[in-house]
Design an enzyme around this catalytic site. Structure first.
Site, mmCIF file in Angstrom:
data_model
loop_
_atom_site.group_PDB
_atom_site.id
_atom_site.type_symbol
_atom_site.label_atom_id
_atom_site.label_comp_id
_atom_site.label_asym_id
_atom_site.label_seq_id
_atom_site.Cartn_x
_atom_site.Cartn_y
_atom_site.Cartn_z
ATOM 1 N N ARG A 244 72.535 7.752 13.476
ATOM 2 C CA ARG A 244 71.383 8.643 13.438
ATOM 3 C C ARG A 244 71.860 10.074 13.189
ATOM 4 N NH1 ARG A 244 68.860 4.752 12.781
ATOM 5 N NH2 ARG A 244 66.999 3.986 13.866
ATOM 6 N N GLU A 273 65.852 14.607 6.946
ATOM 7 C CA GLU A 273 65.777 13.669 5.824
ATOM 8 C C GLU A 273 64.387 13.685 5.201
ATOM 9 O OE1 GLU A 273 66.920 9.882 7.396
ATOM 10 O OE2 GLU A 273 68.986 10.511 7.828
ATOM 11 N N HIS A 292 70.059 7.041 3.572
ATOM 12 C CA HIS A 292 69.584 6.274 4.729
ATOM 13 C C HIS A 292 69.153 4.868 4.303
ATOM 14 C CE1 HIS A 292 67.759 6.829 9.006
ATOM 15 N NE2 HIS A 292 68.170 5.578 8.830
#
Length: 349
Positions: A244, A273, A292
């Protein structure tokens, strides 16, 4: 008339994870007489109006805030199709004795593969080698790689030792690396069973040639790695993060890369993000980035959706879910034991 009402926020456009139909979720929900109601709610208040009488909520497309959770009059479960639960106010759900389920084991192999990919690509300077070929700098590649040791004999350190780092350890062992791990929540015997030596955080940072971050998205882990942690690492060390983004103080990581406290990084997650186009990480030659996507595969979305349906069905029929991020609430409910829930924090760790 349906026995149970399950609500979900309707996404603005169909996506691979939520294509607009619920055939996979309904495999488990149809037999118990549940219906899924999509709410085209533009605001939080509109969502609350439509979800107030829901028996279950699929947490997707909208953050489940304390305001929303406190408005739910008969909700028995909030289900996530992800590992992380940062889109749900878990504390508010716990206060209302609402279990929050997640999917901690449906895409472990994919994330472990991606972790190994980033490790190898960063260690062997893959993007730099690719760029040299494309820029007609063919003869520069071998001299550059000749400056670095071989992977065998290097030390790989895992911060967190949940499902993903365990699967990664199995993949890394044949490369001949020494492995360390820091995780105060995991028994040392679990680590040693994977050929991994348990150590303290600072010792891991000081000794590792590659540091792989797997801490979960919890309030305790937010900003876990800061300036003094990166300063403790070897100047030749590489940093990998498939966990994370918010677990790392990004300004400190940027400074570490710019000033040579560490040699490079491979990152699938960032603090924000998508990142700002001016984020220095996007413009560094010693950083490899992916958007991601570590968990992505053709299997991931269907199995996660089935899992969401299964977890909701289990709870609505009075049974314990397979996985729960706030397991303490299960002891306060009238749910019958069907299958032990996992006490681990899951593969985000």
């Amino acid at each position: 008339m349906a026995t149970f009402k399950v609500v979900a926020q309707k996404p603005p456009v169909p996506t691979p994870m939520q294509p607009g139909d619920f055939d996979l979720e309904m495999e488990a929900l149809a037999p118990i007489g549940a219906e899924i109601v999509e709410l085209a709610a533009a605001t939080e208040d509109e969502f609350i109006e439509g979800a107030r009488d829901a028996d279950a909520v699929m947490a997707r497309g909208r953050r489940m805030t304390k305001k929303i959770i406190d408005s739910l009059e008969r909700c028995k479960v909030i289900a996530l199709g992800s590992v992380g639960a940062d889109s749900v106010d878990v504390e508010a759900a716990t206060a209302r004795n609402i279990p929050v389920t997640n999917c901690p084991d449906t895409f472990i192999e994919e994330v472990a593969d991606h972790t190994m990919m980033l490790m190898l690509a960063t260690f062997r300077r893959l993007t730099t080698m690719d760029r040299m070929v494309r820029e007609s700098r063919w003869r520069e590649g071998r001299p550059l790689l000749s400056e670095f040791p071989r992977l065998m004999g290097q030390t790989l350190g895992f911060i967190g030792f949940g499902h993903v780092p365990r699967a990664t350890a199995l993949r890394a062992a044949p490369f001949g690396v020494r492995m360390l791990a820091y995780d105060p929540y995991i028994e040392e015997l679990v680590m040693s069973g994977y050929g991994v030596e348990p150590v303290g955080l600072m010792e891991l940072l000081e000794k590792s040639d590659i540091v792989s971050m797997h801490a979960p998205a919890t309030p305790e882990a937010e900003g876990m790695l800061r300036e003094h942690h990166f300063r403790a690492m070897k100047p030749t060390a590489l940093f990998i993060n498939n966990g994370r983004g918010p677990t790392v103080h990004e300004e400190a990581l940027i400074q570490a890369l710019q000033e040579g406290w560490i040699a490079g990084a491979g990152l699938d997650v960032l603090e924000k993000e998508p990142p700002d186009p001016e984020n220095p990480l996007l413009h560094m030659d010693n950083v490899i980035l992916t958007p991601h996507v570590a968990s992505a595969s053709a299997r991931m979305a269907p199995e996660s959706r089935r899992r969401v349906g299964t977890e909701i069905a289990l709870v609505l029929t009075g049974r314990w879910p397979k996985s729960c991020v706030n397991p303490s609430v299960l002891e306060k409910t009238d749910l019958r034991r069907w299958q032990p829930y996992s006490m681990e924090r899951g593969p985000g760790s």
